[in-house]
Design a protein around this motif. Sequence first.
Motif, PDB file in Angstrom:
ATOM      1  N   ALA A 267       0.820  -1.210   0.000  1.00 14.51           N
ATOM      2  CA  ALA A 267       0.000   0.000   0.000  1.00 14.51           C
ATOM      3  C   ALA A 267       0.854   1.260   0.000  1.00 14.51           C
ATOM      4  CB  ALA A 267      -0.922   0.007   1.211  1.00 14.51           C
ATOM      5  N   GLY A 268       0.333   2.299  -0.629  1.00 15.49           N
ATOM      6  CA  GLY A 268       1.041   3.573  -0.655  1.00 15.49           C
ATOM      7  C   GLY A 268       0.680   4.365  -1.886  1.00 15.49           C
ATOM      8  N   MET A 269       1.354   5.491  -2.021  1.00 15.78           N
ATOM      9  CA  MET A 269       1.187   6.320  -3.213  1.00 15.78           C
ATOM     10  C   MET A 269       2.209   5.847  -4.245  1.00 15.78           C
ATOM     11  SD  MET A 269      -0.684   8.785  -4.361  1.00 15.78           S
ATOM     12  CE  MET A 269      -1.191   9.925  -3.070  1.00 15.78           C
ATOM     13  N   TYR A 270       1.731   5.552  -5.424  1.00 14.50           N
ATOM     14  CA  TYR A 270       2.594   5.087  -6.503  1.00 14.50           C
ATOM     15  C   TYR A 270       2.809   6.213  -7.502  1.00 14.50           C
ATOM     16  CZ  TYR A 270       2.580   0.257  -4.958  1.00 14.50           C
ATOM     17  OH  TYR A 270       2.781  -0.894  -4.235  1.00 14.50           O
ATOM     18  N   TYR A 271       4.069   6.443  -7.810  1.00 13.91           N
ATOM     19  CA  TYR A 271       4.454   7.511  -8.722  1.00 13.91           C
ATOM     20  C   TYR A 271       5.160   6.940  -9.948  1.00 13.91           C
ATOM     21  CZ  TYR A 271       3.863  10.475  -4.584  1.00 13.91           C
ATOM     22  OH  TYR A 271       3.368  11.131  -3.483  1.00 13.91           O
ATOM     23  N   CYS A 272       4.886   7.551 -11.048  1.00 17.80           N
ATOM     24  CA  CYS A 272       5.577   7.257 -12.290  1.00 17.80           C
ATOM     25  C   CYS A 272       6.629   8.351 -12.493  1.00 17.80           C
ATOM     26  CB  CYS A 272       4.547   7.272 -13.419  1.00 17.80           C
ATOM     27  SG  CYS A 272       5.209   7.178 -15.073  1.00 17.80           S
ATOM     28  N   ALA A 273       7.783   7.963 -13.017  1.00 13.15           N
ATOM     29  CA  ALA A 273       8.845   8.939 -13.233  1.00 13.15           C
ATOM     30  C   ALA A 273       9.635   8.588 -14.480  1.00 13.15           C
ATOM     31  CB  ALA A 273       9.777   8.985 -12.029  1.00 13.15           C
ATOM     32  N   ALA A 274      10.282   9.601 -15.042  1.00 18.27           N
ATOM     33  CA  ALA A 274      11.074   9.394 -16.250  1.00 18.27           C
ATOM     34  C   ALA A 274      12.328  10.249 -16.203  1.00 18.27           C
ATOM     35  CB  ALA A 274      10.266   9.729 -17.491  1.00 18.27           C
ATOM     36  N   GLY A 275      13.396   9.721 -16.769  1.00 18.29           N
ATOM     37  CA  GLY A 275      14.645  10.466 -16.877  1.00 18.29           C
ATOM     38  C   GLY A 275      15.426   9.932 -18.062  1.00 18.29           C
ATOM     39  N   GLU A 276      16.190  10.788 -18.682  1.00 17.44           N
ATOM     40  CA  GLU A 276      16.895  10.376 -19.895  1.00 17.44           C
ATOM     41  C   GLU A 276      18.187   9.651 -19.548  1.00 17.44           C
ATOM     42  OE1 GLU A 276      17.572  13.493 -22.693  1.00 17.44           O
ATOM     43  OE2 GLU A 276      18.240  12.131 -24.263  1.00 17.44           O
ATOM     44  N   GLY A 277      18.232   8.376 -19.925  1.00 13.27           N
ATOM     45  CA  GLY A 277      19.426   7.600 -19.659  1.00 13.27           C
ATOM     46  C   GLY A 277      19.099   6.240 -19.092  1.00 13.27           C
ATOM     47  N   THR A 278      20.125   5.583 -18.584  1.00  7.27           N
ATOM     48  CA  THR A 278      19.979   4.238 -18.033  1.00  7.27           C
ATOM     49  C   THR A 278      19.490   4.297 -16.594  1.00  7.27           C
ATOM     50  OG1 THR A 278      21.751   3.404 -19.443  1.00  7.27           O
ATOM     51  CG2 THR A 278      21.220   2.111 -17.477  1.00  7.27           C
TER      52      THR A 278
END
Length: 120
Positions: free
Chosen positions: A90-101
């Motif tokens: 349980a919790g808040m789920y976040y999506c994230a993105a960054g350029e690279g590996t």
Amino acid sequence: QVQLVESGGGSVQAGGSLRLSCEVSVYIGTQYCMAWFRQAPGKGREDVASISIGSGITYAEDVKGRFTISKDNAKNTLYLQMNSLKPEDAGMYYCAAGEGTCGYVRMDFWGKGTLVTISS
């Protein structure tokens, strides 16, 4: 500007399943790391699953075999299929993105999160 919008959270009983989605406002390319993070009440944010060309797919140890991350480039959407859910998921789920590996890149773009609650 890149915007990420999560959806699919909700309340489910332990043992149940949810599928989270993260829609990206623009095509950001396969060179980006995309990942799901979660934050439980009173705890720090943790990496749940990530995907990038350089690192492939990685999972946190406690979700291996239960969660599956996937990406539909045609729809600019990242998914997280969560099965056999436990109260500790349980919790808040976040999506994230960054350029690279993944693991070597700063995540520059974040969604506002979608809440997952699990009853035992």
